[in-house]
Design an enzyme around this catalytic site. Structure first.
Site, short mmCIF file in Angstrom:
data_model
loop_
_atom_site.label_atom_id
_atom_site.label_comp_id
_atom_site.label_asym_id
_atom_site.label_seq_id
_atom_site.Cartn_x
_atom_site.Cartn_y
_atom_site.Cartn_z
N GLN A 42 4.38 -5.97 -0.49
CA GLN A 42 3.22 -5.69 -1.35
C GLN A 42 3.11 -6.74 -2.47
OE1 GLN A 42 3.83 -0.93 -1.08
NE2 GLN A 42 2.27 -1.53 -2.53
N ARG A 67 1.84 5.93 -4.39
CA ARG A 67 0.40 6.03 -4.59
C ARG A 67 0.04 6.45 -6.02
NH1 ARG A 67 -3.85 6.76 0.23
NH2 ARG A 67 -5.62 5.99 -0.94
N CYS A 68 0.72 5.84 -6.96
CA CYS A 68 0.36 6.02 -8.36
C CYS A 68 0.93 4.86 -9.12
CB CYS A 68 0.89 7.33 -8.93
SG CYS A 68 2.62 7.27 -9.43
N GLU A 118 -5.43 5.10 -6.22
CA GLU A 118 -4.37 6.07 -6.44
C GLU A 118 -4.87 7.33 -7.13
OE1 GLU A 118 -1.98 3.43 -8.61
OE2 GLU A 118 -0.95 2.73 -6.84
#
Lengths: 808, 164
Positions: free
Chosen positions: A239, A386-387, A762
């Site tokens: 990522q 996902r945050c 997110e």
């Protein structure tokens, strides 16, 4: 010159910001022509795989690789003893700790990497793994973080002195050998004083269980060392490819210009692919040792057992208020189970990320937060799934505390939220825990959401349902789940956000070709977010060339400018800003070229969609295509030829998207089965670049939230055995379990962002988890329930109903 | 003596013949031996469906089937469903209705959906959701996948009607 098409058509042809442009990525994916890491194939490529520990805590007495080396197809077996002379048997983690690459003397969790077998194919590697003989001496296993802090068992001898006393770590004093850090934010004494003297105080303890991002594609890499030209090429599911290159350089000693890191297509990331894993290091070493390319791809069991988990926070809260419901103070203490190594992907200055947004969307004058990190015999990691750096935990915490306080006050929780929201005129708002929220209009969003779902009607229906249930007319209860969240994304300002000392800016470089098409490269990398589509839209609007004429490239450190990658919803807020800024550099030069061509002063032309026009003379203009051509092919006094620019964007602040969610759920009291009747999601992510892409990300984030709230958990038994290492045991929802979502929006642009965009990917996860969870818990409110822990699977819901006496 | 077995199968209309160990999985044969990389590996327990292919007219998860079991059979992967010049309506619909994000599940999704629509050309939303429940997507939340399949069904039925 007369214009051949209308302005509206020109805007349409541009496919700029605001339109639901179809994704340019899709052609290759729908035809099976994506290029994921496991699709990379090189001549003579070998395959590496790990011998993993069956025990959660054990000394390694011996490792015998002799038999394995005789297995047909096995080329090499690496152990810690082989890596030690290279200084590669331990590696730094992103959180300022260090981690074993291969088990060095002992293992700390089940599945830990013990030896790396390199073979001609996967089957031979599997045979080799079977043949490696490891003798273990089992040690006492600690799976409970509270027990860990009291235990005499020292999990990490490398972090204590000769007397067994904890040596201070990267984040300050450690008060027990199994303690990693204490991190505080806010004002402790004033907060405790306010709470001690308050009229109303609600207290709650909650466990945000351990879960896993579980992207459909597991982690992996291909390392290829070319000994002739000294260049290492590393393909991987990264990522943050540039950060990985820097890390590889720092730990291997290979100069950075001799390392090329490529993130090809990535099959989902969700935070799982931010960190550095032993597989990367071992593959690089194996390629150097064998002189051949080496591929390592996790299987699902490896992924669930050993690569970055998420959450695992034990949270204790106190919230105080006036009898009318005005919140006066918030106290939060977290015990964070980090497993065997502290390998979170957090900015180094915040060992628990942005947990300090736990005051949420509310104007809370006094607050205090403390997080204690703890070692246990579980897999390491602690990613912000996902945050943005632990916002999910923070929002879950405050949205539960609000519900608990509403029960204490005997108030409607929607109203409690409304009277405590930060008001529109208070922005920019300085929160009690230190951050400055850029913009927001919470009341408008909340009112719109409640009206859309007919909130009063839902509550009336719910009250009737409770009556019917008590009268024996139904066995189904109804829950109305509410959540209002503020995200803190776009990490971040270099002054306060870094990973391993690398400042978190991002970048965009663009080259306009003579015929008016362009290539732009960014420091980010899409894992499904559609960057190739949306970044081109930003550039189209900024430079006036059609998005269809702009190719976006990411993920190759040899060609892309340095940037910190895609996670924490930072692509749009940071790299998107870099794209806008680079577009403005291009436009500034284009303005000079246009003025020269039109024989007027620079200030006498103005930009209009796709051209520069002489002010007051709309028939006199030069299109961006014409300007691009002229920039290369006409001598323009005082200007270099060409139309290229690069921008490195260090954001002045984070961005603060927000949203209002409502879930209507029916619960069968006898089976614990939940049915989501309705889910309404209003998101405000500031300026909307591509509504189709935004909506798609909201659907996806909500579904991942549903999974976490309603069933997904990484669970261990007392011996540290991971009980959920396959998709047979780890819940991923299918089309059958998932409802349709209603999406809605308001637009409150970020005042400091060049295009006002805030990031969205997110948000639905951050806001969704408490919304689903609140729906379950709200269904039982009328029967005396205040809080039950997630995941709310059918068994736990049935148990709650049973404990509340609803089966009598 | 080698324990390899002689295997003959037809993949996307092309005959293939080779020797394979009995333990070789079909997904491995496709991806590593035949360079057909459309089907992906997601879970290796038949749950996620990223490796879905069609074998003799049935949807099969190729990560849990031995290659020798496919002896003499016809295998269709996403590569055999449509190419740049002759896209399958499902391939068009997935793009048109944003039925994918990272794209990792997409080949399996579309391969499965071709069979679903063959078995039931006019599925209800419930039937689509049930029929696709063997394929997991982590990005889209399925809403747009359902929409894509519905749109392709409408398109295919209209084309069929026009042809009749």
């Amino acid at each position: 010159m007369k214009d051949e098409i209308s302005r509206e058509e020109r805007v349409e042809n541009l496919k700029g910001m605001g339109c639901s442009r179809k994704r340019v990525e899709d052609a290759r994916f729908t035809q099976g022509k994506g290029n994921y890491v496991d699709d990379v194939k090189l001549d003579g490529m070998l395959f590496g795989d790990f011998v993993r520990s069956p025990y959660a805590h054990a000394n390694i007495k011996s490792i015998d690789t002799e038999a394995a080396l005789k297995v047909p197809g096995v080329v090499a077996v690496l152990t810690a003893a082989d890596l030690e002379p290279l200084g590669l048997h331990w590696m730094p983690t992103l959180a300022g700790d260090k981690q074993m690459v291969l088990a060095d003397g002992k293992v700390l969790y089940q599945g830990q990497e013990v030896a790396y077998v390199v073979a001609e194919d996967r089957y031979a590697a599997a045979d080799g793994i079977e043949a490696v003989e490891v003798e273990y001496e089992e040690l006492q296993v600690i799976v409970d973080p509270f027990e860990s802090l009291k235990s005499d068992v020292i999990l990490r001898p490398d972090t204590v002195d000769e007397n067994g006393k904890a040596v201070d770590g990267a984040h300050g004093p450690r008060d027990h050998p199994n303690h990693i850090f204490t991190w505080e934010a806010g004002d402790k004494d004033p907060t405790e004083e306010v709470i001690a003297n308050a009229d109303v105080v609600a207290e709650e303890e909650m466990y945000y269980h351990r879960t896993h991002p579980c992207p459909l594609e597991t982690c992996g890499c291909v390392a290829s060392m070319d000994k002739v030209n000294g260049k290492l090429t590393l393909w991987g599911t990264f990522q943050a490819p540039h950060a990985i290159r820097t890390i590889v350089s720092l730990i291997s000693g290979i100069e950075e210009h001799n390392i090329r890191v490529i993130s090809p297509d990535i099959g989902g990331g969700f935070g799982n692919k931010v960190g550095a894993y032993p597989g990367y290091v071992c593959s690089v070493v194996a390629s150097i040792v064998t002189g051949k390319p080496v591929k390592w791809i996790e299987d699902r069991m490896d992924n669930l057992m050993t690569t970055a988990f998420a959450r695992d926070y034990w949270m204790k809260g106190k919230i105080s208020a006036t009898p009318e419901g005005k919140i006066t103070g918030l106290h939060c203490h977290v015990t964070a189970d980090h497993g065997g190594f502290d390998a979170c992907a957090d900015p180094t200055k915040f060992p628990a990320g942005f947990m300090n947004i736990c005051t949420g969307s509310y104007d809370i004058p006094t607050a205090y937060l403390a997080v204690d990190g703890v070692y246990t015999n579980k897999a390491p990691g602690g990613v912000s799934y996902r945050c943005s750096f632990r916002v999910t935990e923070a929002v879950y915490f405050i949205e539960r505390m609000i519900e608990v306080l509403a029960i204490k006050l005997n108030m409607d929780s929607a109203e409690l939220r409304r009277i405590n929201f930060i008001k529109k005129e208070q922005f920019p708002y300085k929160a009690a825990l230190g951050w400055e929220y850029d913009s927001g209009d919470y009341h408008t969003a909340w009112d719109k959401a409640l009206k859309a779902v007919d909130y009063d009607g839902l509550r009336a229906e719910q009250a009737q349902r409770v009556e019917d249930f008590k009268a024996g007319k139904t066995r189904k209860l109804m829950g109305v789940g509410l959540s209002f969240f503020t995200e803190i994304v776009g990490a971040g300002p270099v002054k306060n956000c870094d990973i391993l000392g690398m400042g978190m800016f991002d970048s965009c470089e663009i080259r306009i070709h003579p015929t008016g098409s362009a290539i732009a490269r960014l420091g980010t990398i899409s894992q499904g977010q559609g960057h190739a589509t949306t970044f081109a839209q930003i550039l189209a609007t900024e430079i006036g060339l059609s998005a269809d004429s702009i190719t976006i490239e990411e993920g190759d450190t040899d060609t892309a400018p340095y940037g910190l990658g895609t996670y924490g919803s930072r692509s749009t807020p940071v790299a998107g800003a870099a794209a806008a800024m680079v577009g403005r550099k291009i436009r500034a030069k284009a303005q000079m070229i246009a003025a020269y061509l039109l024989e007027v002063h620079d200030d006498d032309v103005e930009f209009d969609v796709d051209r520069f026009v002489v002010k007051g003379a709309p028939e006199r203009f030069k299109t961006m295509k014409e300007i691009a051509f002229a920039s290369y092919n006409q001598a323009i006094p005082g200007l270099e030829p060409g139309l290229e620019a690069v921008s490195y964007y260090d954001p002045p602040n984070m961005t603060y998207p927000f949203g209002a969610y409502v879930c209507v759920m029916d619960i069968d009291v006898d089976t614990g089965v939940t049915e989501i009747r309705r889910f309404y999601a209003l998101d405000d992510c500031g300026t909307r670049i591509n509504p189709m892409v935004i909506e798609g990300q909201i659907h996806g984030g909500l579904t991942e939230a549903l999974a976490v709230a309603l069933g997904q958990e990484i669970a261990y038994d007392d011996m540290g055995n991971c009980k959920t290492a396959t998709l047979m045991d780890f819940f991923l929802p299918t089309a059958w379990e998932v409802p349709n979502y209603e999406t809605d929006y308001t637009v409150t642009p970020s005042p400091h962002h060049p295009i006002g965009a805030k990031g969205v990917g997110e948000s639905p996860h951050v806001g969704g988890v408490p919304c689903f969870s609140n729906a379950v818990q709200d269904a039982f409110r009328a029967f005396g329930n205040t809080h039950t822990n997630m995941p709310h699977d059918h068994w736990r819901i049935w148990k709650t109903a049973n404990e509340l006496g609803l089966h009598d | 003596m080698s324990n390899k077995k002689h295997v003959k199968l037809n993949v996307n209309g092309k005959d293939e013949e080779f020797l394979a160990e009995p333990r070789e999985l079909l997904i491995y044969t496709l991806r590593e031996r035949l360079d057909i990389t459309g089907p992906h590996i997601g879970c290796e327990t038949s749950h996620c469906g990223a490796c879905t292919v069609t074998i003799d007219g049935k949807s099969v998860k190729s990560c849990t089937m031995y290659t020798v079991q496919a002896e003499g059979k016809d295998v269709t992967t996403i590569e055999g469903i449509g190419g740049p010049d002759d896209l399958h309506p499902l391939q068009t619909a997935f793009k048109e209705h944003h039925g994918l994000q990272c794209g990792y599940c997409t080949p399996g999704m579309i391969t499965r959906a071709t069979k679903l629509l063959e078995e039931n050309p006019t599925p209800t939303e419930e039937e689509i959701r049930f029929g696709m429940a063997g394929n997991i997507c982590r990005c889209t939340g399925y809403q747009n996948i359902v929409k894509s399949i519905q749109a392709a069904a409408t398109e295919m039925n209209a084309a069929k009607e026009a042809a009749e």
